[in-house]
Write a protein that holds these residues in place. Sequence first.
Motif, PDB file in Angstrom:
ATOM      1  N   LEU A  54      29.910  37.619  26.239  1.00  0.00           N
ATOM      2  CA  LEU A  54      30.885  38.633  26.620  1.00  0.00           C
ATOM      3  C   LEU A  54      32.227  37.996  26.932  1.00  0.00           C
ATOM      4  N   LEU A  55      33.283  38.621  26.416  1.00  0.00           N
ATOM      5  CA  LEU A  55      34.652  38.263  26.753  1.00  0.00           C
ATOM      6  C   LEU A  55      35.267  39.464  27.443  1.00  0.00           C
ATOM      7  N   VAL A  56      35.796  39.259  28.648  1.00  0.00           N
ATOM      8  CA  VAL A  56      36.377  40.350  29.442  1.00  0.00           C
ATOM      9  C   VAL A  56      37.816  40.011  29.781  1.00  0.00           C
ATOM     10  N   PHE A  69      41.526  36.408  30.775  1.00  0.00           N
ATOM     11  CA  PHE A  69      40.295  36.538  30.000  1.00  0.00           C
ATOM     12  C   PHE A  69      39.236  35.587  30.516  1.00  0.00           C
ATOM     13  N   THR A  70      38.012  36.079  30.563  1.00  0.00           N
ATOM     14  CA  THR A  70      36.880  35.275  31.001  1.00  0.00           C
ATOM     15  C   THR A  70      35.763  35.417  29.977  1.00  0.00           C
ATOM     16  N   LEU A  71      35.294  34.276  29.494  1.00  0.00           N
ATOM     17  CA  LEU A  71      34.140  34.252  28.609  1.00  0.00           C
ATOM     18  C   LEU A  71      32.907  34.016  29.465  1.00  0.00           C
ATOM     19  N   ASP A  72      31.875  34.798  29.230  1.00  0.00           N
ATOM     20  CA  ASP A  72      30.604  34.677  29.955  1.00  0.00           C
ATOM     21  C   ASP A  72      30.753  34.859  31.470  1.00  0.00           C
ATOM     22  N   PRO A  73      31.402  35.948  31.909  1.00  0.00           N
ATOM     23  CA  PRO A  73      31.517  36.176  33.354  1.00  0.00           C
ATOM     24  C   PRO A  73      30.152  36.486  33.952  1.00  0.00           C
ATOM     25  N   ALA A  74      30.027  36.248  35.247  1.00  0.00           N
ATOM     26  CA  ALA A  74      28.797  36.631  35.951  1.00  0.00           C
ATOM     27  C   ALA A  74      28.689  38.156  35.910  1.00  0.00           C
ATOM     28  N   VAL A  75      27.501  38.637  35.604  1.00  0.00           N
ATOM     29  CA  VAL A  75      27.288  40.084  35.548  1.00  0.00           C
ATOM     30  C   VAL A  75      27.007  40.576  36.963  1.00  0.00           C
ATOM     31  N   THR A  76      28.025  41.138  37.561  1.00  0.00           N
ATOM     32  CA  THR A  76      27.957  41.675  38.919  1.00  0.00           C
ATOM     33  C   THR A  76      27.976  43.199  38.838  1.00  0.00           C
ATOM     34  N   THR A  92      37.314  44.394  26.597  1.00  0.00           N
ATOM     35  CA  THR A  92      36.047  43.670  26.390  1.00  0.00           C
ATOM     36  C   THR A  92      35.843  43.442  24.904  1.00  0.00           C
ATOM     37  N   ALA A  93      35.015  42.456  24.625  1.00  0.00           N
ATOM     38  CA  ALA A  93      34.476  42.226  23.289  1.00  0.00           C
ATOM     39  C   ALA A  93      33.177  41.448  23.474  1.00  0.00           C
ATOM     40  N   PHE A  94      32.166  41.817  22.708  1.00  0.00           N
ATOM     41  CA  PHE A  94      30.878  41.122  22.739  1.00  0.00           C
ATOM     42  C   PHE A  94      30.703  40.349  21.440  1.00  0.00           C
ATOM     43  N   PHE A  95      30.367  39.081  21.556  1.00  0.00           N
ATOM     44  CA  PHE A  95      30.001  38.260  20.405  1.00  0.00           C
ATOM     45  C   PHE A  95      28.493  38.337  20.260  1.00  0.00           C
TER      46      PHE A  95
END
Length: 174
Positions: free
Chosen positions: A62-64, A5-12, A75-78
């Motif tokens: 974003l959590l991915v 899980f990654t919180l706030d990943p770079a949006v690529t 995914t889940a968006f806060f």
Amino acid sequence: MSLTFTLDPAVTPALRDGILDLWTDVSNAGGAVGFVPPVTREVVRPELVRHFAAMAEGRSRLLVGHDEAGDVVTTAFFTFNTHRLMTHWVWLYTVMVHPRHQGKGYGRDLLAAAEEAARTFDGIEAVRLTCRGGLGLERFYGSCGYKEVGRIPSAIRLAPGDDRDDVIMLLPLD
């Protein structure tokens, strides 16, 4: 197989495409994530862009979850409240697990990771989400510690004659 899980990943572009594919596949499998099947990536894209804009403005995070192959599978968006009397809790939106991974415990893993992430947010005391009635989602969220705190009958119209309850769930972080 385990998730990372990654919180706030770079949006690529790869992340964008992975979320678009996930959201489209979840929607087409009947998932309660804002669309009614059949849906295409082009229909989903504007909603994803809105989420990304909110992230860029600091209103959303974003959590991915990626599988071992690096594919986006959860995914889940806060989303943070802007009303000064409601800044002590956060919304959890677009909670998704890819259909091919249903039944593997990834939903529980995602909600546990979301709870862990929310506990790191300044001043946040609870996580709130809504789910579509009629699918058993409130039982699933309840088994993960969420409490049903409200229900609006027939608030969601999937099609004429197919109305569902909007179920409000809360996870206190105390």
